[in-house]
Design a protein around this motif. Structure first.
Motif, PDB file in Angstrom:
ATOM      1  N   HIS A 296      48.379 -13.282  68.706  1.00 29.22           N
ATOM      2  CA  HIS A 296      48.237 -12.812  67.280  1.00 29.22           C
ATOM      3  C   HIS A 296      48.934 -11.817  66.125  1.00 29.22           C
ATOM      4  CE1 HIS A 296      44.097 -12.108  65.116  1.00 29.22           C
ATOM      5  NE2 HIS A 296      44.479 -10.438  64.967  1.00 29.22           N
ATOM      6  N   VAL A 297      48.369 -11.371  66.880  1.00 28.50           N
ATOM      7  CA  VAL A 297      49.920 -10.959  66.190  1.00 28.50           C
ATOM      8  C   VAL A 297      51.074 -10.968  65.189  1.00 28.50           C
ATOM      9  CG1 VAL A 297      51.113  -8.112  65.859  1.00 28.50           C
ATOM     10  CG2 VAL A 297      49.168  -8.441  67.519  1.00 28.50           C
ATOM     11  N   LEU A 298      51.632 -11.883  66.341  1.00 30.59           N
ATOM     12  CA  LEU A 298      52.783 -12.084  65.524  1.00 30.59           C
ATOM     13  C   LEU A 298      52.879 -13.672  64.789  1.00 30.59           C
ATOM     14  CD1 LEU A 298      55.472 -12.436  69.154  1.00 30.59           C
ATOM     15  CD2 LEU A 298      55.616 -10.904  66.742  1.00 30.59           C
ATOM     16  N   ARG A 299      51.252 -14.075  65.333  1.00 30.12           N
ATOM     17  CA  ARG A 299      50.823 -15.052  64.358  1.00 30.12           C
ATOM     18  C   ARG A 299      50.348 -14.963  62.824  1.00 30.12           C
ATOM     19  NH1 ARG A 299      50.484 -20.752  65.206  1.00 30.12           N
ATOM     20  NH2 ARG A 299      49.710 -22.042  63.749  1.00 30.12           N
ATOM     21  N   GLU A 300      50.284 -14.172  63.016  1.00 31.64           N
ATOM     22  CA  GLU A 300      49.536 -13.326  62.049  1.00 31.64           C
ATOM     23  C   GLU A 300      50.574 -12.929  60.886  1.00 31.64           C
ATOM     24  OE1 GLU A 300      46.280 -12.461  60.706  1.00 31.64           O
ATOM     25  OE2 GLU A 300      46.002 -13.859  61.549  1.00 31.64           O
TER      26      GLU A 300
ATOM     27  N   SER B 203      63.877 -10.187  76.367  1.00 30.16           N
ATOM     28  CA  SER B 203      63.938 -11.807  76.258  1.00 30.16           C
ATOM     29  C   SER B 203      62.917 -11.815  75.001  1.00 30.16           C
ATOM     30  CB  SER B 203      63.735 -11.941  77.548  1.00 30.16           C
ATOM     31  OG  SER B 203      62.084 -11.259  78.659  1.00 30.16           O
ATOM     32  N   LEU B 204      61.642 -11.965  75.557  1.00 32.67           N
ATOM     33  CA  LEU B 204      60.424 -12.043  74.450  1.00 32.67           C
ATOM     34  C   LEU B 204      61.681 -12.309  72.393  1.00 32.67           C
ATOM     35  CD1 LEU B 204      57.887 -13.181  73.189  1.00 32.67           C
ATOM     36  CD2 LEU B 204      57.660 -10.105  73.484  1.00 32.67           C
ATOM     37  N   LEU B 205      62.190 -10.734  72.361  1.00 30.13           N
ATOM     38  CA  LEU B 205      62.808 -10.721  70.902  1.00 30.13           C
ATOM     39  C   LEU B 205      63.496 -11.397  70.867  1.00 30.13           C
ATOM     40  CD1 LEU B 205      62.684  -6.750  70.855  1.00 30.13           C
ATOM     41  CD2 LEU B 205      61.405  -7.648  69.901  1.00 30.13           C
ATOM     42  N   SER B 206      64.087 -12.084  72.127  1.00 30.40           N
ATOM     43  CA  SER B 206      65.560 -12.983  71.990  1.00 30.40           C
ATOM     44  C   SER B 206      64.736 -14.368  71.739  1.00 30.40           C
ATOM     45  CB  SER B 206      66.422 -13.125  73.275  1.00 30.40           C
ATOM     46  OG  SER B 206      67.639 -11.659  72.815  1.00 30.40           O
ATOM     47  N   ALA B 207      63.840 -14.302  72.538  1.00 26.93           N
ATOM     48  CA  ALA B 207      62.938 -15.626  72.244  1.00 26.93           C
ATOM     49  C   ALA B 207      62.749 -15.533  71.181  1.00 26.93           C
ATOM     50  CB  ALA B 207      62.411 -15.566  73.090  1.00 26.93           C
ATOM     51  N   LEU B 208      62.259 -15.016  70.065  1.00 27.50           N
ATOM     52  CA  LEU B 208      61.618 -14.734  68.851  1.00 27.50           C
ATOM     53  C   LEU B 208      63.120 -15.203  67.578  1.00 27.50           C
ATOM     54  CD1 LEU B 208      59.263 -12.719  68.755  1.00 27.50           C
ATOM     55  CD2 LEU B 208      58.445 -15.005  68.805  1.00 27.50           C
ATOM     56  N   SER B 209      63.943 -14.407  67.778  1.00 26.65           N
ATOM     57  CA  SER B 209      65.105 -14.706  67.003  1.00 26.65           C
ATOM     58  C   SER B 209      65.898 -16.019  67.686  1.00 26.65           C
ATOM     59  CB  SER B 209      66.194 -13.738  67.550  1.00 26.65           C
ATOM     60  OG  SER B 209      67.833 -14.161  68.879  1.00 26.65           O
TER      61      SER B 209
ATOM     62  N   GLU C 110      68.317 -23.683  61.923  1.00 30.21           N
ATOM     63  CA  GLU C 110      69.005 -25.290  61.763  1.00 30.21           C
ATOM     64  C   GLU C 110      68.856 -26.878  61.754  1.00 30.21           C
ATOM     65  OE1 GLU C 110      72.261 -23.136  64.824  1.00 30.21           O
ATOM     66  OE2 GLU C 110      70.448 -24.251  65.809  1.00 30.21           O
ATOM     67  N   ASN C 111      67.336 -26.341  61.782  1.00 29.77           N
ATOM     68  CA  ASN C 111      67.007 -27.524  61.453  1.00 29.77           C
ATOM     69  C   ASN C 111      66.320 -27.958  60.375  1.00 29.77           C
ATOM     70  OD1 ASN C 111      66.573 -29.553  64.333  1.00 29.77           O
ATOM     71  ND2 ASN C 111      66.277 -26.858  64.591  1.00 29.77           N
ATOM     72  N   GLY C 112      66.583 -27.725  59.381  1.00 27.40           N
ATOM     73  CA  GLY C 112      66.296 -27.688  57.854  1.00 27.40           C
ATOM     74  C   GLY C 112      64.775 -27.322  57.859  1.00 27.40           C
ATOM     75  N   PHE C 113      64.555 -26.135  57.960  1.00 27.57           N
ATOM     76  CA  PHE C 113      62.979 -25.489  58.263  1.00 27.57           C
ATOM     77  C   PHE C 113      62.370 -25.978  58.833  1.00 27.57           C
ATOM     78  CE2 PHE C 113      66.047 -22.866  55.541  1.00 27.57           C
ATOM     79  CZ  PHE C 113      66.084 -21.806  56.101  1.00 27.57           C
ATOM     80  N   GLU C 114      62.179 -27.409  59.748  1.00 25.15           N
ATOM     81  CA  GLU C 114      61.365 -28.491  59.781  1.00 25.15           C
ATOM     82  C   GLU C 114      60.486 -27.543  60.554  1.00 25.15           C
ATOM     83  OE1 GLU C 114      62.531 -32.055  61.530  1.00 25.15           O
ATOM     84  OE2 GLU C 114      63.858 -32.910  59.173  1.00 25.15           O
ATOM     85  N   GLY C 115      58.934 -27.752  60.407  1.00 19.65           N
ATOM     86  CA  GLY C 115      57.703 -27.042  61.135  1.00 19.65           C
ATOM     87  C   GLY C 115      56.908 -26.406  60.786  1.00 19.65           C
ATOM     88  N   ASP C 116      55.820 -26.185  61.126  1.00 22.44           N
ATOM     89  CA  ASP C 116      55.286 -24.529  61.071  1.00 22.44           C
ATOM     90  C   ASP C 116      56.528 -23.601  61.889  1.00 22.44           C
ATOM     91  OD1 ASP C 116      52.617 -22.849  59.918  1.00 22.44           O
ATOM     92  OD2 ASP C 116      52.520 -23.000  61.797  1.00 22.44           O
ATOM     93  N   LEU C 117      56.113 -22.488  61.006  1.00 25.50           N
ATOM     94  CA  LEU C 117      57.488 -21.580  61.637  1.00 25.50           C
ATOM     95  C   LEU C 117      56.228 -20.693  62.703  1.00 25.50           C
ATOM     96  CD1 LEU C 117      59.581 -19.609  62.132  1.00 25.50           C
ATOM     97  CD2 LEU C 117      58.401 -18.552  60.305  1.00 25.50           C
ATOM     98  N   GLY C 118      55.064 -20.798  62.121  1.00 29.56           N
ATOM     99  CA  GLY C 118      53.889 -20.183  63.523  1.00 29.56           C
ATOM    100  C   GLY C 118      53.896 -20.364  64.853  1.00 29.56           C
ATOM    101  N   ASP C 119      54.095 -21.818  64.716  1.00 27.85           N
ATOM    102  CA  ASP C 119      54.017 -23.268  66.094  1.00 27.85           C
ATOM    103  C   ASP C 119      54.993 -22.977  66.178  1.00 27.85           C
ATOM    104  OD1 ASP C 119      50.921 -23.941  65.381  1.00 27.85           O
ATOM    105  OD2 ASP C 119      52.492 -26.008  63.883  1.00 27.85           O
ATOM    106  N   LEU C 120      56.467 -22.811  65.947  1.00 28.07           N
ATOM    107  CA  LEU C 120      56.903 -22.525  66.999  1.00 28.07           C
ATOM    108  C   LEU C 120      56.733 -22.088  67.053  1.00 28.07           C
ATOM    109  CD1 LEU C 120      59.818 -23.931  64.401  1.00 28.07           C
ATOM    110  CD2 LEU C 120      59.094 -24.970  66.183  1.00 28.07           C
ATOM    111  N   VAL C 121      56.722 -20.449  66.248  1.00 28.86           N
ATOM    112  CA  VAL C 121      56.638 -19.238  67.674  1.00 28.86           C
ATOM    113  C   VAL C 121      55.422 -18.832  68.770  1.00 28.86           C
ATOM    114  CG1 VAL C 121      55.985 -16.833  67.773  1.00 28.86           C
ATOM    115  CG2 VAL C 121      57.052 -17.499  66.026  1.00 28.86           C
ATOM    116  N   ASP C 122      54.636 -19.969  68.895  1.00 32.29           N
ATOM    117  CA  ASP C 122      53.996 -20.693  69.734  1.00 32.29           C
ATOM    118  C   ASP C 122      54.042 -20.889  70.735  1.00 32.29           C
ATOM    119  OD1 ASP C 122      50.947 -18.877  69.473  1.00 32.29           O
ATOM    120  OD2 ASP C 122      51.076 -21.582  68.060  1.00 32.29           O
ATOM    121  N   ARG C 123      54.960 -22.078  70.559  1.00 37.84           N
ATOM    122  CA  ARG C 123      55.951 -22.828  71.569  1.00 37.84           C
ATOM    123  C   ARG C 123      57.601 -21.732  72.495  1.00 37.84           C
ATOM    124  NH1 ARG C 123      59.247 -27.321  68.520  1.00 37.84           N
ATOM    125  NH2 ARG C 123      59.911 -27.624  70.263  1.00 37.84           N
TER     126      ARG C 123
END
Length: 213
Positions: A100-104, A168-174, A182-195
């Motif tokens: 919730h907090v990261l998505r917001e 490890s969580l912070l490394s994952a988010l970075s 690297e992928n041209g800002f494709e996709g929703d950043l919030g969705d990538l965080v969820d993944r």
């Protein structure tokens, strides 16, 4: 008994005059930095130029930011994240609070400062000094996150498990930001965080079975 909802940014007391002036100065320095980098590149942008554009002295820039990399990587919302995590309902699962907090936070940043978010991600990919400084900052942020995790879970924030989980969580988010850039800002950043949180929580997804040689 229903838990009271956590305070939103709008519910928080307005900062005092002194703090508002500090925030205004930080915002001006950061805006000047991004504008100059966008126009002439990272290496060509100096602290003196940033100070001149922000209408402050170079010493003021250094008082707020130890180095140019810190200007790029800082964000006014960073200090709010841990406060918002602490304010989530006590009975809410930890992973749900994180999501919730990261998505917001991602939605807020992308809505209010989309160009800055993309430029920051691009500089992390393109400028070794920025990426190195980001790695250094992860250590300090990891300790703060571990303390928050300890408060929420009752675990020892100095314990190995909590420290590993936080860092490890912070490394994952970075890596999310690096992948996004690297992928041209494709996709929703919030969705990538969820993944990324899915992988952090459940491990790698099941891939196809390898073919026999």
């Amino acid at each position: 008994m229903t838990a009271a909802p956590p305070p939103t940014p709008a519910d928080r007391p307005r900062p005092g005059l002194r703090e508002r002036k500090k925030i205004k100065t930080r915002v001006a320095i950061r805006a000047a930095t991004f504008a100059l980098i966008e126009r002439q590149g990272y290496d060509a942008t100096t602290v003196e130029q940033i100070a001149d554009r922000a209408e402050v002295s170079a010493s003021t820039v250094f008082r707020y930011f130890p180095a140019k990399e810190d200007i790029v990587l800082s964000d006014e919302y960073d200090p709010l994240l841990l406060d918002e995590l602490r304010a989530r309902p006590a009975g809410e699962p930890w992973t749900a609070s994180l999501r919730h907090v990261l998505r917001e936070a991602v939605a807020r940043g992308c809505a209010e400062h989309p160009e800055a978010v993309r430029l920051r991600a691009r500089l992390v990919v393109e400028v070794p000094a920025v990426r190195a400084r980001m790695r250094e900052l992860l250590s300090a942020t990891g300790r703060l996150l571990a303390e928050t995790i300890g408060t929420r879970t009752g675990l020892d924030p100095a314990g190995l498990e909590v420290r590993v989980f936080a860092t490890s969580l912070l490394s994952a988010l970075s890596e999310v930001f690096i992948h996004w850039a690297e992928n041209g800002f494709e996709g929703d950043l919030g969705d990538l965080v969820d993944r990324a949180l899915d992988v952090h929580e459940h491990g790698l997804p099941t891939g196809p079975a390898p073919e026999n040689p």
